[in-house]
Scaffold this active site. Structure first.
Site, short mmCIF file in Angstrom:
data_model
loop_
_atom_site.label_atom_id
_atom_site.label_comp_id
_atom_site.label_asym_id
_atom_site.label_seq_id
_atom_site.Cartn_x
_atom_site.Cartn_y
_atom_site.Cartn_z
N SER A 256 -9.56 1.02 2.85
CA SER A 256 -8.79 1.88 1.96
C SER A 256 -7.63 1.17 1.27
CB SER A 256 -8.24 3.06 2.77
OG SER A 256 -7.35 2.59 3.78
N SER B 92 -9.98 -1.23 7.04
CA SER B 92 -9.31 -1.07 5.74
C SER B 92 -8.45 -2.24 5.29
CB SER B 92 -8.47 0.21 5.74
OG SER B 92 -9.30 1.34 5.69
N LYS C 30 0.84 -1.20 0.00
CA LYS C 30 0.00 0.00 0.00
C LYS C 30 0.87 1.25 0.00
CE LYS C 30 -3.98 1.79 2.63
NZ LYS C 30 -4.86 1.50 3.80
#
Length: 470
Positions: free
Chosen positions: A156, A180, A81
């Protein structure tokens, strides 16, 4: 071994490289080939570093030929990420504000994976500043679900979920502040571990909420997650909130059976207002766990709606506090929905925030008392399968909060209490969309969750299914 090394599990490919049955260069080339095929459809990667990755893989092979292994991930290509600082690399955090940000330090969690020998493939897409559960991003485009590209990935950690599901990386770091890691795991059909607050250092990870943020992996299996957690967990002088508790042997835990374990099924909240197919898959998952030797009991949990509200309040205030300067100086550089949610955090009185923080201890004590007779609780990760990108593209409209709250209804209470939770692929809808169940444990008992998840995955094949390129 699979004829395509890109389709192997993390633990399997790491062993194959270590045993010199396949080279890091071959593996990296195979993964890059899949990225080239899938990236135009998924938008899962923020940056792809093909030449650098192949060069690093060649170096890893040369070192191994000389008898020099860096560790458990030697030569394994991974991407993470785009919020984990990597010295000298652009880290956008999914935003315009940081689109040119180049950190001088590397996040502790990422550094520990690098020290174990991983090869960097690039960086993965994410929701702007990690503030959103769907996977939409007005700056860089929505990330798409490989099982059906019209549907969301969850956020996310959107790129992490999508890329792991499509086998564009063997695993990926995500972060979980309100769900997330578990949302993308659920919607994309992969395994995702939300760790106990403090289990993994947050140094060098872009903050969202100082008291809720956790670092955790997404991968194909519980065993893969156990490998990564074992490498990352532990104290860190760069993050004094990182726990000094000993790090268990998580891999050993994944070899154990379910015999002797009690798993609780909530009597309310997590079983209310479920999509019918999610309800069916919950029942089937419970039956599988029982068949594998676990004792299944009912548990009555304290009011989870209060926990969910408190989690949302804490997140809103802490996120607004971190972003206050940018909101004043650069409001035009935020997406409308993220800006709205950050501004809402500025309106919450300090007394209300402090009350929510003060209630955490009693709330955790009440939860612990309610689950004292069980080793873990099973619940859906979300009440619904993945909605479409179009129907969840709510922007900052009047119904936006309601849509976002429904998706994360079952994840937020866990964040507020700081507990660990493992989302595992548990079935598919008739339309072919994956559904995940989360196992909720006690503080720092990730090993128990990984044990249950691994046993479930020995009895099922949902984690091993691979989406096809349409």
């Amino acid at each position: 071994m699979s004829s395509d090394p890109a389709l192997m599990m993390l633990t399997a490919v790491a062993k194959a490289i270590a045993d010199k049955k396949v080279s890091s260069h071959e593996v990296t080339r195979a993964v890059l080939h899949r990225i080239a095929e899938w990236q135009p459809r998924l938008n899962a990667y923020m940056a792809i570093e093909s030449e650098q990755a192949l060069a690093a893989a060649t170096e890893a092979d040369t070192a191994l030929a000389r008898g020099n292994s860096r560790g458990a991930l030697h030569g394994v290509p991974l991407a993470h990420k785009d919020m984990y600082y990597d010295a000298g690399k652009v880290v956008t955090c999914g935003s315009l504000i940081r689109r040119d940000f180049v950190p001088k330090t590397t996040a502790t969690a990422l550094q520990r994976l690098k020290d174990a020998g991983q090869v960097r493939l690039g960086s993965l897409q994410m929701v702007e500043f990690a503030y959103g559960p769907t996977g939409h991003n007005v700056h860089y485009g929505a990330v798409r679900n490989p099982w059906n590209t019209e549907h969301i990935t969850g956020g996310s950690s959107s790129g992490s979920g999508s890329a792991v599901a499509a086998r564009l990386t063997f695993a990926a770091l995500g972060s979980d502040t309100g769900g997330s890691v578990r949302m993308p795991a659920h919607f994309c059909g992969v395994t995702g571990l939300k760790t106990t607050v403090g289990r993994v250092s947050r140094a060098g990870a872009m903050p969202l909420s100082q008291s809720l943020d956790t670092v955790g992996p997404l991968a194909q299996t519980a065993e893969d997650c156990a490998l990564l957690l074992g490498l990352m967990a532990g104290a860190d002088p760069e993050d004094l909130t990182a726990s000094t508790q000993p790090v268990p042997d998580y891999m050993a835990a994944t070899k154990q059976s379910l015999k002797g374990l009690k798993i609780g099924v909530p009597t309310a909240f997590y079983v209310d207002d479920l999509d019918p197919e999610v309800a069916r898959i919950l029942d089937e998952s419970v039956a599988t766990l029982k068949k594998e030797g676990a004792e299944i009991v009912k548990v009555e949990l304290p009011d989870q709606r209060q926990l969910s509200s408190a989690s949302q309040l804490v997140l809103a205030v802490e996120a607004a506090a971190f972003h206050k300067r940018w909101m004043i100086e650069r409001p035009q550089d935020y997406g409308a929905q993220v800006l709205m949610r950050l501004q809402n955090g500025l309106t919450i009185p300090a007394v209300t925030y402090l009350e929510a923080m003060r209630w955490r201890g009693p709330a955790l004590a009440a939860h612990n008392a309610a689950v004292s007779g069980v080793d873990a609780v099973i619940a859906p990760s979300s009440p619904v399968p993945a909605p479409t990108i179009a129907e969840s593209d709510v922007g900052n409209g009047p119904g936006a909060d309601a849509v976002l709250q429904r998706l994360t209804r079952f994840t937020r209470p866990v964040n507020y209490l700081g507990l660990p939770s493992l989302s595992i692929p548990s079935g598919f809808t008739k339309a072919g969309l994956p559904v995940g169940m989360q196992l909720i444990g006690r503080s720092f008992e990730e090993a128990v969750l990984l044990r249950i998840g691994a046993a479930f995955q020995r009895a099922t094949d949902f984690h091993a299914r691979i989406p096809k390129l349409a």
